[in-house]
Design a protein around this motif. Structure first.
Motif, PDB file in Angstrom:
ATOM      1  N   ASN A   1       5.769   3.507   0.091  1.00  0.00           N
ATOM      2  CA  ASN A   1       4.929   2.352   0.402  1.00  0.00           C
ATOM      3  C   ASN A   1       4.835   2.121   1.901  1.00  0.00           C
ATOM      4  N   CYS A   2       3.741   1.481   2.295  1.00  0.00           N
ATOM      5  CA  CYS A   2       3.523   1.076   3.681  1.00  0.00           C
ATOM      6  C   CYS A   2       2.760  -0.242   3.666  1.00  0.00           C
ATOM      7  N   GLU A   3       2.555  -0.811   4.835  1.00  0.00           N
ATOM      8  CA  GLU A   3       1.938  -2.126   4.899  1.00  0.00           C
ATOM      9  C   GLU A   3       0.429  -2.115   4.742  1.00  0.00           C
ATOM     10  N   THR A   4      -0.240  -1.067   5.224  1.00  0.00           N
ATOM     11  CA  THR A   4      -1.698  -1.073   5.202  1.00  0.00           C
ATOM     12  C   THR A   4      -2.270   0.172   4.557  1.00  0.00           C
ATOM     13  N   ASP A   5      -3.471   0.032   4.023  1.00  0.00           N
ATOM     14  CA  ASP A   5      -4.138   1.182   3.436  1.00  0.00           C
ATOM     15  C   ASP A   5      -4.598   2.159   4.512  1.00  0.00           C
TER      16      ASP A   5
ATOM     17  N   ALA B   1      -1.766   4.475   4.844  1.00  0.00           N
ATOM     18  CA  ALA B   1      -1.621   5.263   3.620  1.00  0.00           C
ATOM     19  C   ALA B   1      -2.628   6.401   3.554  1.00  0.00           C
ATOM     20  N   ARG B   2      -3.777   6.237   4.180  1.00  0.00           N
ATOM     21  CA  ARG B   2      -4.818   7.259   4.108  1.00  0.00           C
ATOM     22  C   ARG B   2      -4.695   8.331   5.182  1.00  0.00           C
TER      23      ARG B   2
ATOM     24  N   GLN C   1       0.858  -1.183   0.000  1.00  0.00           N
ATOM     25  CA  GLN C   1       0.000   0.000   0.000  1.00  0.00           C
ATOM     26  C   GLN C   1       0.894   1.233   0.000  1.00  0.00           C
TER      27      GLN C   1
END
Length: 153
Positions: A81-85, A88-89, A61
């Protein structure tokens, strides 16, 4: 102050000093017998183990940000990038991505990856750092030269 109150105060202090979660702080304090300094060491050691476990995770994500400097002469596109949406939000993550794009534009990089740098340019930069080291009278080794070259290349 009651023992429960002092334990909560210790957890709060540990969280403020380390940024670790409540459960991790409680576990660290239990393992360290209530000693905050030992608990910090415990969390740091655990952090290394946690980081090793997370190294294999996929960061699928993330966010993309574009920065175009006034007049359109400089433009940057950054993907973080990151691990979870959920992460990210968040506003903080979005701000981070935007700030990184602006930082890249300000740095005015000549290359995107190290393998794009020609060997001739690497050697030219090494020669500059060798000369600077010789002029300063400071005895520095090859590792320092590689480190300085690595900063700009």
């Amino acid at each position: 102050m009651s023992s429960k109150g002092s334990a909560l105060a210790q957890v709060k202090e540990l969280r403020e000093r380390t940024g670790a979660g409540i459960v991790d702080c409680q576990r660290a304090l239990t393992e360290s017998g209530g000693d905050v300094e030992k608990a910090i060491v415990f969390l740091r050691e655990k952090g290394l183990a946690t980081a090793a476990k997370k190294a294999g995770r996929v960061a699928a994500q993330g966010a993309v940000s574009a920065y175009v400097h006034g007049g359109g002469k400089i433009g940057v596109l950054v993907e973080v990038n990151c691990e979870t949406d959920f992460v990210a939000r968040t506003e903080e993550f979005q701000r981070l991505v935007k700030d990184l794009a602006m930082q890249v534009a300000a740095a005015n990089p000549r290359y995107v990856r190290r393998d794009e740098v020609s060997e001739a340019e690497r050697e030219r930069e090494r020669a500059i750092y060798r000369a600077q080291t010789a002029q300063s009278g400071c005895r520095r080794d090859r590792a320092h030269c590689r480190g300085q070259t690595g900063k700009i290349l």
